[in-house]
Design a protein around this motif. Sequence first.
Motif, mmCIF file in Angstrom:
data_model
loop_
_atom_site.group_PDB
_atom_site.id
_atom_site.type_symbol
_atom_site.label_atom_id
_atom_site.label_comp_id
_atom_site.label_asym_id
_atom_site.label_seq_id
_atom_site.Cartn_x
_atom_site.Cartn_y
_atom_site.Cartn_z
ATOM 1 N N ARG A 256 0.853 -1.192 0.000
ATOM 2 C CA ARG A 256 0.000 0.000 0.000
ATOM 3 C C ARG A 256 0.885 1.238 0.000
ATOM 4 O O ARG A 256 1.729 1.413 0.887
ATOM 5 C CB ARG A 256 -0.919 0.009 1.221
ATOM 6 C CG ARG A 256 -1.994 1.091 1.166
ATOM 7 C CD ARG A 256 -2.901 1.029 2.395
ATOM 8 N NE ARG A 256 -3.533 -0.269 2.546
ATOM 9 C CZ ARG A 256 -4.641 -0.627 1.888
ATOM 10 N NH1 ARG A 256 -5.216 0.221 1.043
ATOM 11 N NH2 ARG A 256 -5.168 -1.821 2.089
ATOM 12 N N ASP A 257 0.695 2.083 -0.983
ATOM 13 C CA ASP A 257 1.492 3.297 -1.088
ATOM 14 C C ASP A 257 0.963 4.389 -0.151
ATOM 15 O O ASP A 257 -0.105 4.234 0.458
ATOM 16 C CB ASP A 257 1.495 3.793 -2.540
ATOM 17 C CG ASP A 257 2.081 2.755 -3.491
ATOM 18 O OD1 ASP A 257 3.055 2.084 -3.102
ATOM 19 O OD2 ASP A 257 1.539 2.589 -4.603
ATOM 20 N N LYS A 258 1.697 5.492 -0.056
ATOM 21 C CA LYS A 258 1.337 6.563 0.874
ATOM 22 C C LYS A 258 -0.038 7.149 0.583
ATOM 23 O O LYS A 258 -0.731 7.605 1.500
ATOM 24 C CB LYS A 258 2.396 7.664 0.830
ATOM 25 C CG LYS A 258 3.759 7.224 1.378
ATOM 26 C CD LYS A 258 4.760 8.366 1.302
ATOM 27 C CE LYS A 258 6.117 7.930 1.871
ATOM 28 N NZ LYS A 258 7.114 9.025 1.795
ATOM 29 N N GLY B 109 13.538 2.593 -15.952
ATOM 30 C CA GLY B 109 12.166 2.457 -16.420
ATOM 31 C C GLY B 109 11.300 3.616 -15.984
ATOM 32 O O GLY B 109 11.747 4.579 -15.351
ATOM 33 N N TYR B 110 10.017 3.541 -16.321
ATOM 34 C CA TYR B 110 9.078 4.610 -16.013
ATOM 35 C C TYR B 110 8.723 4.624 -14.526
ATOM 36 O O TYR B 110 8.634 3.567 -13.898
ATOM 37 C CB TYR B 110 7.811 4.444 -16.845
ATOM 38 C CG TYR B 110 7.988 4.807 -18.297
ATOM 39 C CD1 TYR B 110 7.750 6.104 -18.756
ATOM 40 C CD2 TYR B 110 8.403 3.849 -19.207
ATOM 41 C CE1 TYR B 110 7.924 6.434 -20.081
ATOM 42 C CE2 TYR B 110 8.573 4.169 -20.556
ATOM 43 C CZ TYR B 110 8.337 5.463 -20.993
ATOM 44 O OH TYR B 110 8.513 5.790 -22.308
ATOM 45 N N PRO B 111 8.508 5.816 -13.960
ATOM 46 C CA PRO B 111 8.090 5.901 -12.551
ATOM 47 C C PRO B 111 6.730 5.232 -12.352
ATOM 48 O O PRO B 111 5.922 5.128 -13.284
ATOM 49 C CB PRO B 111 7.999 7.419 -12.297
ATOM 50 C CG PRO B 111 8.788 8.054 -13.383
ATOM 51 C CD PRO B 111 8.687 7.144 -14.566
ATOM 52 N N LEU B 112 6.478 4.813 -11.127
ATOM 53 C CA LEU B 112 5.250 4.093 -10.805
ATOM 54 C C LEU B 112 4.013 4.926 -11.113
ATOM 55 O O LEU B 112 3.011 4.403 -11.605
ATOM 56 C CB LEU B 112 5.266 3.692 -9.329
ATOM 57 C CG LEU B 112 4.056 2.901 -8.817
ATOM 58 C CD1 LEU B 112 3.883 1.607 -9.611
ATOM 59 C CD2 LEU B 112 4.203 2.604 -7.339
ATOM 60 N N GLU B 113 4.073 6.245 -10.868
ATOM 61 C CA GLU B 113 2.891 7.067 -11.095
ATOM 62 C C GLU B 113 2.520 7.141 -12.581
ATOM 63 O O GLU B 113 1.343 7.272 -12.935
ATOM 64 C CB GLU B 113 3.081 8.478 -10.526
ATOM 65 C CG GLU B 113 4.294 9.230 -11.055
ATOM 66 C CD GLU B 113 5.535 9.029 -10.180
ATOM 67 O OE1 GLU B 113 6.431 9.893 -10.247
ATOM 68 O OE2 GLU B 113 5.579 8.019 -9.454
#
Length: 391
Positions: A255-257, A377-381
């Motif tokens: 779970r992210d912030k 690679g691409y950021p998670l967002e």
Amino acid sequence: MSETISPTFTFVKDGIFHFSRRIPQELRRHYTSPRIAYSLRTKSTRIAEARARRAADQLDEYWYHLRCQVTDLPGKHMLRLKGATLADDPEQQPAPSSSIKLSEAVSIYLQLKGRNRPVTFQRAAERACGYVIDACGDKDLQAYTKADANAFRDALIARGLAGSSMTRVIGTVRAVTNLAVSEQGHTLNNPFAGVYYDRTAGVANRTSVPADAITIVQAKCRGCDDDLRWLVTMVSDTGMRLAEAAGMTRDDIVRDKDGSLSAYIRPHAWRRLKTKGSERVVPLEGEARWAAQRILDQQTCSQYAFPRYNSADTTNMNTANASLNKCLKQHLPDGCTMHSFRHSMRDRLRAVECPADIVDQIGGWQTDEVGHGYGSGYPLEVIRKWMQAVA
């Protein structure tokens, strides 16, 4: 001897005697099946007994050699190091041999390329070259001819292998022979190169699951709300390989912030990944987020997200695939399976005009372009934005 009593290591099927012997537990890793069974091609008890006894003796001898490979040699502590022996008496150094058999080539190949590779890598090399030995014999690499390669191909066709499987098997044999010959400092006009066969024979077209079928399946999964349906839903809205999803732990779902959920696809002792590029982070959106939340909500002491398919040693992919395809059969069009959701995800990402390199990163697909190997690679967002567009 009574004709109704089968000799040792045999059974009768349709009046024909068959050989059958269970492989010892400590040697199972050398085989693809826990039992050896094949037809003895006779209805005679006397002939069957002789053939079975001969086969059993051959296996006993071979298994003895396999066991010796993992057993300390008697008197090993009294052996002199090879380097010291040759230094004391250079004349005792054996002349380098230009002869190397295919079975020896497999050992060289695995020693050089098999380190830190999954057990399936070893099995594939041994199985592929075993097919050659069955069809043509264990010869010196220089002794194999184009006729041998063609006989090998014909034997694969007789086994019923599809064109795609034949490509993998022949490619493995070619790689083994090329590497072994190169390591010996020789050259080889490899007879296993350029072998003709129909690469499309027996290859079924991969079918994507239509969008309306995905909606129906996901609604059914919500209604049943059990671990089987969570796994189906997880795959349907992420495009993960079934093994990747089935082998996850609860800690792999993070779970992210901001409260969003992501799945960390990483290797485990019980489930390796197909390629290095398969290790990635996949945002969980749509129904995949629901499935992940249901997994985290369970009160359990198991570390696995799907305990029924996992043990300390392995993720039981065959069981998972069979049971899930059976559940889905009545809800999916003909030709669609669990793997079809992975094809669907690629099509769904194309439909929202997602860039190809982002698609590859989401699915863990291998790309051959050099530039894609640079950076992290691409950021998670960014990945999440495209997964939300699909969901």
